[in-house]
Motif scaffolding. Sequence first.
Motif, PDB file in Angstrom:
ATOM      1  N   ASP A 184     -13.906  22.591  -1.087  1.00  0.00           N
ATOM      2  CA  ASP A 184     -13.089  21.487  -1.576  1.00  0.00           C
ATOM      3  C   ASP A 184     -12.593  20.526  -0.483  1.00  0.00           C
ATOM      4  OD1 ASP A 184     -11.859  20.040  -3.560  1.00  0.00           O
ATOM      5  OD2 ASP A 184     -10.023  21.244  -3.558  1.00  0.00           O
ATOM      6  N   PRO A 185     -13.507  19.990   0.364  1.00  0.00           N
ATOM      7  CA  PRO A 185     -13.048  19.077   1.414  1.00  0.00           C
ATOM      8  C   PRO A 185     -12.672  17.708   0.847  1.00  0.00           C
ATOM      9  CG  PRO A 185     -15.440  19.161   1.409  1.00  0.00           C
ATOM     10  CD  PRO A 185     -14.975  20.158   0.376  1.00  0.00           C
ATOM     11  N   LEU A 186     -11.630  17.109   1.386  1.00  0.00           N
ATOM     12  CA  LEU A 186     -11.295  15.722   1.076  1.00  0.00           C
ATOM     13  C   LEU A 186     -12.015  14.827   2.078  1.00  0.00           C
ATOM     14  CD1 LEU A 186      -7.457  15.855   0.347  1.00  0.00           C
ATOM     15  CD2 LEU A 186      -9.285  15.443  -1.305  1.00  0.00           C
ATOM     16  N   VAL A 187     -12.405  13.619   1.660  1.00  0.00           N
ATOM     17  CA  VAL A 187     -13.161  12.728   2.534  1.00  0.00           C
ATOM     18  C   VAL A 187     -12.525  11.335   2.541  1.00  0.00           C
ATOM     19  CG1 VAL A 187     -15.407  11.689   3.016  1.00  0.00           C
ATOM     20  CG2 VAL A 187     -15.295  13.986   2.039  1.00  0.00           C
ATOM     21  N   ILE A 188     -12.371  10.788   3.745  1.00  0.00           N
ATOM     22  CA  ILE A 188     -11.964   9.400   3.916  1.00  0.00           C
ATOM     23  C   ILE A 188     -13.161   8.644   4.477  1.00  0.00           C
ATOM     24  CG2 ILE A 188     -10.602   7.846   5.384  1.00  0.00           C
ATOM     25  CD1 ILE A 188      -8.225   9.703   4.997  1.00  0.00           C
ATOM     26  N   HIS A 189     -13.662   7.675   3.721  1.00  0.00           N
ATOM     27  CA  HIS A 189     -14.739   6.800   4.187  1.00  0.00           C
ATOM     28  C   HIS A 189     -14.102   5.546   4.787  1.00  0.00           C
ATOM     29  CE1 HIS A 189     -18.041   9.043   2.270  1.00  0.00           C
ATOM     30  NE2 HIS A 189     -17.182   9.269   1.280  1.00  0.00           N
ATOM     31  N   HIS A 190     -14.580   5.173   5.978  1.00  0.00           N
ATOM     32  CA  HIS A 190     -14.044   3.950   6.591  1.00  0.00           C
ATOM     33  C   HIS A 190     -15.198   3.104   7.127  1.00  0.00           C
ATOM     34  CE1 HIS A 190     -14.537   5.276  10.843  1.00  0.00           C
ATOM     35  NE2 HIS A 190     -14.301   6.476  10.363  1.00  0.00           N
ATOM     36  N   PRO A 191     -14.984   1.814   7.315  1.00  0.00           N
ATOM     37  CA  PRO A 191     -16.085   0.903   7.667  1.00  0.00           C
ATOM     38  C   PRO A 191     -16.447   0.894   9.144  1.00  0.00           C
ATOM     39  CG  PRO A 191     -14.066  -0.338   7.372  1.00  0.00           C
ATOM     40  CD  PRO A 191     -13.743   1.079   7.011  1.00  0.00           C
ATOM     41  N   LYS A 192     -15.697   1.632   9.973  1.00  0.00           N
ATOM     42  CA  LYS A 192     -15.889   1.573  11.424  1.00  0.00           C
ATOM     43  C   LYS A 192     -16.973   2.543  11.888  1.00  0.00           C
ATOM     44  CE  LYS A 192     -12.446  -1.334  12.097  1.00  0.00           C
ATOM     45  NZ  LYS A 192     -12.643  -2.695  12.602  1.00  0.00           N
ATOM     46  N   GLY A 193     -17.133   2.631  13.208  1.00  0.00           N
ATOM     47  CA  GLY A 193     -18.102   3.543  13.811  1.00  0.00           C
ATOM     48  C   GLY A 193     -17.459   4.840  14.263  1.00  0.00           C
ATOM     49  N   HIS A 194     -17.861   5.288  15.460  1.00  0.00           N
ATOM     50  CA  HIS A 194     -17.382   6.562  15.994  1.00  0.00           C
ATOM     51  C   HIS A 194     -16.032   6.330  16.670  1.00  0.00           C
ATOM     52  CE1 HIS A 194     -17.968  10.724  16.995  1.00  0.00           C
ATOM     53  NE2 HIS A 194     -17.758  10.484  18.280  1.00  0.00           N
ATOM     54  N   THR A 195     -14.990   6.364  15.859  1.00  0.00           N
ATOM     55  CA  THR A 195     -13.654   6.036  16.347  1.00  0.00           C
ATOM     56  C   THR A 195     -12.613   6.685  15.445  1.00  0.00           C
ATOM     57  OG1 THR A 195     -12.200   4.205  17.006  1.00  0.00           O
ATOM     58  CG2 THR A 195     -13.445   3.912  14.963  1.00  0.00           C
ATOM     59  N   VAL A 196     -11.362   6.680  15.903  1.00  0.00           N
ATOM     60  CA  VAL A 196     -10.242   7.079  15.047  1.00  0.00           C
ATOM     61  C   VAL A 196      -9.768   5.813  14.348  1.00  0.00           C
ATOM     62  CG1 VAL A 196      -7.933   8.092  14.953  1.00  0.00           C
ATOM     63  CG2 VAL A 196      -9.585   8.897  16.672  1.00  0.00           C
ATOM     64  N   PRO A 197     -10.027   5.680  13.037  1.00  0.00           N
ATOM     65  CA  PRO A 197      -9.741   4.400  12.373  1.00  0.00           C
ATOM     66  C   PRO A 197      -8.273   4.265  11.966  1.00  0.00           C
ATOM     67  CG  PRO A 197     -10.594   5.943  10.773  1.00  0.00           C
ATOM     68  CD  PRO A 197     -10.603   6.671  12.106  1.00  0.00           C
ATOM     69  N   ARG A 198      -7.874   3.032  11.777  1.00  0.00           N
ATOM     70  CA  ARG A 198      -6.602   2.792  11.094  1.00  0.00           C
ATOM     71  C   ARG A 198      -6.772   3.200   9.636  1.00  0.00           C
ATOM     72  NH1 ARG A 198      -3.290  -0.521  14.214  1.00  0.00           N
ATOM     73  NH2 ARG A 198      -4.355  -1.486  15.998  1.00  0.00           N
ATOM     74  N   LEU A 199      -5.665   3.404   8.946  1.00  0.00           N
ATOM     75  CA  LEU A 199      -5.715   3.817   7.541  1.00  0.00           C
ATOM     76  C   LEU A 199      -5.446   2.612   6.643  1.00  0.00           C
ATOM     77  CD1 LEU A 199      -3.706   7.168   7.819  1.00  0.00           C
ATOM     78  CD2 LEU A 199      -6.179   6.892   7.706  1.00  0.00           C
ATOM     79  N   ASP A 200      -6.453   2.224   5.840  1.00  0.00           N
ATOM     80  CA  ASP A 200      -6.210   1.169   4.860  1.00  0.00           C
ATOM     81  C   ASP A 200      -5.491   1.788   3.657  1.00  0.00           C
ATOM     82  OD1 ASP A 200      -8.132   2.481   3.323  1.00  0.00           O
ATOM     83  OD2 ASP A 200      -9.713   1.016   3.751  1.00  0.00           O
ATOM     84  N   GLU A 201      -5.244   0.989   2.642  1.00  0.00           N
ATOM     85  CA  GLU A 201      -4.426   1.465   1.513  1.00  0.00           C
ATOM     86  C   GLU A 201      -5.048   2.676   0.821  1.00  0.00           C
ATOM     87  OE1 GLU A 201      -2.344  -0.359  -2.521  1.00  0.00           O
ATOM     88  OE2 GLU A 201      -3.136  -1.720  -1.003  1.00  0.00           O
ATOM     89  N   LYS A 202      -6.368   2.628   0.605  1.00  0.00           N
ATOM     90  CA  LYS A 202      -7.045   3.738  -0.067  1.00  0.00           C
ATOM     91  C   LYS A 202      -7.039   4.997   0.806  1.00  0.00           C
ATOM     92  CE  LYS A 202     -11.373   5.005  -2.376  1.00  0.00           C
ATOM     93  NZ  LYS A 202     -12.760   4.604  -2.666  1.00  0.00           N
ATOM     94  N   SER A 203      -7.358   4.832   2.094  1.00  0.00           N
ATOM     95  CA  SER A 203      -7.371   5.960   3.029  1.00  0.00           C
ATOM     96  C   SER A 203      -5.990   6.589   3.142  1.00  0.00           C
ATOM     97  CB  SER A 203      -7.830   5.504   4.417  1.00  0.00           C
ATOM     98  OG  SER A 203      -9.125   4.976   4.383  1.00  0.00           O
ATOM     99  N   LEU A 204      -4.986   5.731   3.155  1.00  0.00           N
ATOM    100  CA  LEU A 204      -3.610   6.213   3.279  1.00  0.00           C
ATOM    101  C   LEU A 204      -3.244   7.091   2.089  1.00  0.00           C
ATOM    102  CD1 LEU A 204      -0.894   6.227   4.733  1.00  0.00           C
ATOM    103  CD2 LEU A 204      -0.329   4.079   3.567  1.00  0.00           C
ATOM    104  N   GLN A 205      -3.632   6.685   0.886  1.00  0.00           N
ATOM    105  CA  GLN A 205      -3.304   7.484  -0.297  1.00  0.00           C
ATOM    106  C   GLN A 205      -4.007   8.848  -0.260  1.00  0.00           C
ATOM    107  OE1 GLN A 205      -0.800   6.676  -2.284  1.00  0.00           O
ATOM    108  NE2 GLN A 205      -0.671   4.930  -0.894  1.00  0.00           N
ATOM    109  N   ILE A 206      -5.260   8.869   0.219  1.00  0.00           N
ATOM    110  CA  ILE A 206      -5.987  10.141   0.330  1.00  0.00           C
ATOM    111  C   ILE A 206      -5.310  11.040   1.364  1.00  0.00           C
ATOM    112  CG2 ILE A 206      -8.194  11.220   0.959  1.00  0.00           C
ATOM    113  CD1 ILE A 206      -9.561   8.608  -0.010  1.00  0.00           C
ATOM    114  N   MET A 207      -4.931  10.449   2.499  1.00  0.00           N
ATOM    115  CA  MET A 207      -4.271  11.228   3.558  1.00  0.00           C
ATOM    116  C   MET A 207      -2.919  11.764   3.095  1.00  0.00           C
ATOM    117  SD  MET A 207      -4.223  12.589   6.482  1.00  0.00           S
ATOM    118  CE  MET A 207      -5.001  12.006   7.969  1.00  0.00           C
TER     119      MET A 207
END
Length: 226
Positions: A184-207
Amino acid sequence: MGSDGGVAMRKPRFLCLHGFRTSADILQKQVGKWPESVLGQIDLVFADAPFPSHGKSDVEGIFDPPYYEWFQFNKEFTEYTNFDECLAYIEDYMIKHGPFDGLLGFSQGAILSAALPGLQAKGLALTKVPKIKFLIIIGGAKLKSPSLAEKAYSSTIQCQSIHFLGETDFLRQYGIELLESFVDPLVIHHPKGHTVPRLDEKSLQIMLGFLERIQKMLPEKEEEVC
Protein backbone atom coordinates in the motif's frame (compact mmCIF):
# COMPACT_ATOMS: atom_id res chain seq x y z
CA MET A 1 0.62 21.35 25.01
CA GLY A 2 -1.87 19.71 22.69
CA SER A 3 -5.64 19.61 22.88
CA ASP A 4 -5.68 15.84 23.43
CA GLY A 5 -6.00 15.62 27.19
CA GLY A 6 -3.51 18.45 27.62
CA VAL A 7 -0.57 16.32 26.42
CA ALA A 8 1.38 17.25 23.29
CA MET A 9 1.46 14.43 20.72
CA ARG A 10 4.84 12.91 19.97
CA LYS A 11 6.02 13.62 16.44
CA PRO A 12 7.24 10.79 14.18
CA ARG A 13 11.05 10.91 14.22
CA PHE A 14 12.91 10.34 10.94
CA LEU A 15 16.59 9.81 10.27
CA CYS A 16 17.34 11.57 6.97
CA LEU A 17 19.87 10.06 4.54
CA HIS A 18 21.22 12.40 1.87
CA GLY A 19 22.14 11.74 -1.75
CA PHE A 20 25.44 10.56 -3.24
CA ARG A 21 28.27 13.06 -2.76
CA THR A 22 26.11 15.60 -0.95
CA SER A 23 25.65 16.10 2.81
CA ALA A 24 23.25 16.34 5.73
CA ASP A 25 23.34 20.12 5.44
CA ILE A 26 22.42 19.97 1.74
CA LEU A 27 19.47 17.63 2.30
CA GLN A 28 18.27 19.84 5.15
CA LYS A 29 18.25 22.81 2.73
CA GLN A 30 16.42 20.73 0.08
CA VAL A 31 13.72 19.47 2.45
CA GLY A 32 13.51 22.91 4.03
CA LYS A 33 11.52 24.06 0.95
CA TRP A 34 8.52 22.11 2.24
CA PRO A 35 5.85 24.10 4.11
CA GLU A 36 5.63 24.33 7.88
CA SER A 37 2.32 22.42 7.72
CA VAL A 38 4.49 19.36 6.88
CA LEU A 39 7.77 20.11 8.65
CA GLY A 40 5.99 21.04 11.87
CA GLN A 41 4.51 17.54 12.13
CA ILE A 42 7.74 15.54 11.93
CA ASP A 43 11.05 15.49 13.76
CA LEU A 44 13.90 15.26 11.22
CA VAL A 45 17.50 14.39 12.08
CA PHE A 46 20.04 14.74 9.25
CA ALA A 47 23.18 12.57 9.19
CA ASP A 48 26.34 12.87 7.09
CA ALA A 49 27.38 9.66 5.33
CA PRO A 50 30.52 7.95 6.67
CA PHE A 51 32.81 8.40 3.66
CA PRO A 52 34.17 11.66 2.24
CA SER A 53 33.42 11.99 -1.47
CA HIS A 54 35.78 9.86 -3.59
CA GLY A 55 35.26 12.04 -6.66
CA LYS A 56 33.49 15.04 -8.17
CA SER A 57 30.04 15.89 -6.84
CA ASP A 58 27.16 16.73 -9.18
CA VAL A 59 26.17 19.55 -6.82
CA GLU A 60 29.49 21.42 -7.00
CA GLY A 61 28.73 25.07 -7.73
CA ILE A 62 25.17 24.66 -6.40
CA PHE A 63 25.82 23.59 -2.80
CA ASP A 64 29.01 24.11 -0.84
CA PRO A 65 31.25 21.20 0.25
CA PRO A 66 32.09 19.04 2.13
CA TYR A 67 30.42 16.12 0.30
CA TYR A 68 29.94 12.54 1.51
CA GLU A 69 28.86 9.16 0.16
CA TRP A 70 27.24 6.16 1.87
CA PHE A 71 29.08 3.45 -0.06
CA GLN A 72 30.85 3.00 -3.39
CA PHE A 73 29.73 0.96 -6.41
CA ASN A 74 30.77 -0.25 -9.85
CA LYS A 75 29.49 1.22 -13.11
CA GLU A 76 26.59 -1.25 -13.30
CA PHE A 77 25.62 -0.55 -9.65
CA THR A 78 25.75 -4.33 -9.00
CA GLU A 79 28.84 -4.50 -6.77
CA TYR A 80 29.29 -2.36 -3.67
CA THR A 81 32.28 -1.40 -1.54
CA ASN A 82 31.98 -0.52 2.16
CA PHE A 83 28.28 -1.49 2.26
CA ASP A 84 28.58 -3.43 5.53
CA GLU A 85 30.54 -0.55 7.04
CA CYS A 86 27.76 1.79 5.93
CA LEU A 87 25.08 -0.35 7.64
CA ALA A 88 27.13 -0.48 10.85
CA TYR A 89 27.59 3.30 10.76
CA ILE A 90 23.84 3.93 10.35
CA GLU A 91 23.01 1.53 13.19
CA ASP A 92 25.58 3.20 15.46
CA TYR A 93 24.15 6.63 14.58
CA MET A 94 20.63 5.41 15.36
CA ILE A 95 21.76 4.05 18.73
CA LYS A 96 23.46 7.32 19.65
CA HIS A 97 20.82 9.73 18.33
CA GLY A 98 17.63 7.64 18.32
CA PRO A 99 15.25 6.09 18.73
CA PHE A 100 13.80 6.70 15.26
CA ASP A 101 10.39 5.79 13.85
CA GLY A 102 11.34 6.03 10.19
CA LEU A 103 13.77 6.99 7.46
CA LEU A 104 13.68 9.77 4.89
CA GLY A 105 16.04 9.34 1.97
CA PHE A 106 16.96 11.03 -1.28
CA SER A 107 18.79 9.31 -4.17
CA GLN A 108 21.51 7.03 -2.71
CA GLY A 109 19.96 7.73 0.70
CA ALA A 110 16.54 6.70 -0.68
CA ILE A 111 17.94 3.46 -2.10
CA LEU A 112 19.40 2.69 1.32
CA SER A 113 16.26 3.73 3.20
CA ALA A 114 14.01 1.53 1.07
CA ALA A 115 16.29 -1.52 1.47
CA LEU A 116 16.90 -1.27 5.22
CA PRO A 117 13.47 -2.48 6.49
CA GLY A 118 13.75 -5.72 4.48
CA LEU A 119 17.32 -6.30 5.65
CA GLN A 120 16.26 -5.48 9.21
CA ALA A 121 13.34 -7.97 9.04
CA LYS A 122 15.82 -10.69 8.01
CA GLY A 123 18.13 -9.83 10.90
CA LEU A 124 20.84 -8.61 8.51
CA ALA A 125 20.88 -4.92 9.49
CA LEU A 126 19.80 -2.61 12.33
CA THR A 127 19.39 -5.50 14.77
CA LYS A 128 20.10 -3.30 17.81
CA VAL A 129 17.49 -0.61 17.14
CA PRO A 130 13.66 -0.55 17.00
CA LYS A 131 11.90 -1.63 13.84
CA ILE A 132 11.63 0.96 11.06
CA LYS A 133 7.94 1.75 10.65
CA PHE A 134 7.74 4.65 8.18
CA LEU A 135 9.56 5.66 4.99
CA ILE A 136 9.73 8.83 2.88
CA ILE A 137 11.48 7.87 -0.38
CA ILE A 138 12.53 10.63 -2.81
CA GLY A 139 14.10 9.56 -6.11
CA GLY A 140 14.62 5.97 -4.96
CA ALA A 141 15.33 2.61 -6.58
CA LYS A 142 16.21 -0.96 -5.63
CA LEU A 143 19.67 -2.19 -4.80
CA LYS A 144 20.96 -4.07 -7.85
CA SER A 145 23.44 -6.35 -6.10
CA PRO A 146 21.78 -9.77 -6.64
CA SER A 147 22.69 -11.13 -3.20
CA LEU A 148 21.46 -8.00 -1.38
CA ALA A 149 18.33 -7.57 -3.51
CA GLU A 150 17.30 -11.15 -2.80
CA LYS A 151 17.41 -10.43 0.93
CA ALA A 152 16.01 -6.90 0.93
CA TYR A 153 12.95 -7.44 -1.28
CA SER A 154 12.09 -11.15 -1.03
CA SER A 155 9.13 -10.35 1.26
CA THR A 156 6.69 -7.47 0.87
CA ILE A 157 7.93 -4.53 2.96
CA GLN A 158 5.30 -3.72 5.56
CA CYS A 159 6.36 -0.13 6.33
CA GLN A 160 3.99 2.72 5.69
CA SER A 161 5.71 4.52 2.80
CA ILE A 162 5.39 7.52 0.53
CA HIS A 163 7.40 7.69 -2.71
CA PHE A 164 8.27 10.74 -4.84
CA LEU A 165 8.48 10.04 -8.59
CA GLY A 166 9.81 12.83 -10.82
CA GLU A 167 8.52 13.06 -14.39
CA THR A 168 12.04 13.57 -15.79
CA ASP A 169 14.00 11.72 -13.07
CA PHE A 170 16.52 9.30 -14.62
CA LEU A 171 15.61 6.86 -11.80
CA ARG A 172 11.85 7.15 -12.41
CA GLN A 173 11.38 3.65 -13.89
CA TYR A 174 13.43 2.13 -11.07
CA GLY A 175 11.34 4.04 -8.54
CA ILE A 176 8.18 2.56 -10.09
CA GLU A 177 9.68 -0.94 -9.82
CA LEU A 178 10.49 -0.27 -6.17
CA LEU A 179 6.78 0.34 -5.43
CA GLU A 180 6.07 -3.34 -6.13
CA SER A 181 8.03 -4.30 -3.01
CA PHE A 182 5.81 -2.28 -0.66
CA VAL A 183 2.40 -2.85 0.86
CA ASP A 184 0.00 0.00 0.00
CA PRO A 185 2.59 2.67 -0.96
CA LEU A 186 1.47 6.27 -1.43
CA VAL A 187 2.93 8.07 -4.46
CA ILE A 188 3.59 11.74 -5.17
CA HIS A 189 4.15 12.48 -8.87
CA HIS A 190 5.98 15.72 -9.60
CA PRO A 191 7.10 17.39 -12.85
CA LYS A 192 10.77 17.79 -11.88
CA GLY A 193 13.81 15.54 -12.32
CA HIS A 194 16.13 13.92 -9.79
CA THR A 195 15.59 16.39 -6.98
CA VAL A 196 13.70 17.04 -3.74
CA PRO A 197 10.68 18.90 -5.14
CA ARG A 198 8.55 21.59 -3.60
CA LEU A 199 5.04 20.42 -2.72
CA ASP A 200 2.24 21.74 -4.92
CA GLU A 201 -1.36 21.68 -3.68
CA LYS A 202 -2.04 18.09 -4.75
CA SER A 203 1.30 16.78 -3.41
CA LEU A 204 0.75 18.60 -0.15
CA GLN A 205 -2.63 16.92 0.39
CA ILE A 206 -1.10 13.47 -0.26
CA MET A 207 1.77 14.20 2.13
CA LEU A 208 -0.55 15.49 4.85
CA GLY A 209 -2.68 12.36 4.44
CA PHE A 210 0.44 10.22 4.91
CA LEU A 211 1.44 12.13 8.04
CA GLU A 212 -2.07 11.78 9.46
CA ARG A 213 -1.95 8.02 8.80
CA ILE A 214 1.41 7.47 10.49
CA GLN A 215 0.58 9.72 13.45
CA LYS A 216 -2.32 7.40 14.29
CA MET A 217 0.03 4.40 14.18
CA LEU A 218 2.70 6.00 16.36
CA PRO A 219 3.25 4.46 19.80
CA GLU A 220 2.67 7.06 22.51
CA LYS A 221 6.05 6.28 24.03
CA GLU A 222 9.29 5.85 22.13
CA GLU A 223 10.20 2.21 21.78
CA GLU A 224 13.06 0.81 23.77
CA VAL A 225 15.72 -1.24 22.05
CA CYS A 226 15.10 -4.95 22.64
